[in-house]
Design a protein around this motif. Structure first.
Motif: not given
Length: 93
Positions: A24-25, A28, A32
């Protein structure tokens, strides 16, 4: 990392959760990077490169079982082991 005496199933659940968090990081960071690249392409590339570190790291940590995990051997009867694990959990709770 010592999980200290937890069962194989508990260890597997923890490793799955950690894997999902790391992925998930990664996703993300990729989102970004796309947004940042609009304003600063160099910074977008840097963020994307940082995101590229997460998948292999997540796979390594997700597959890293402790030596004392009570994992059944491949030649064991898995149903018998699962029943024993269920009974052990009933006693623990």
């Amino acid at each position: 990392m010592g999980r200290g005496g937890c069962s194989y199933l508990e260890s597997m659940e923890t490793r799955k959760r950690n894997y999902l968090i790391m992925m998930a990081v990664c996703l993300t960071l990729l989102v970004i990077a796309c947004v940042v690249a609009i304003f600063s392409p160099e910074l977008g590339v840097v963020v994307a490169l940082v995101a590229c570190v997460f998948p292999p790291l997540a796979a390594i940590l997700g597959n890293d079982a402790e030596a004392d995990d009570a994992r059944p051997e491949w030649d064991d009867d898995l149903e018998r082991w699962a029943q024993t694990e269920i009974e052990r959990r009933k006693v623990d709770h």
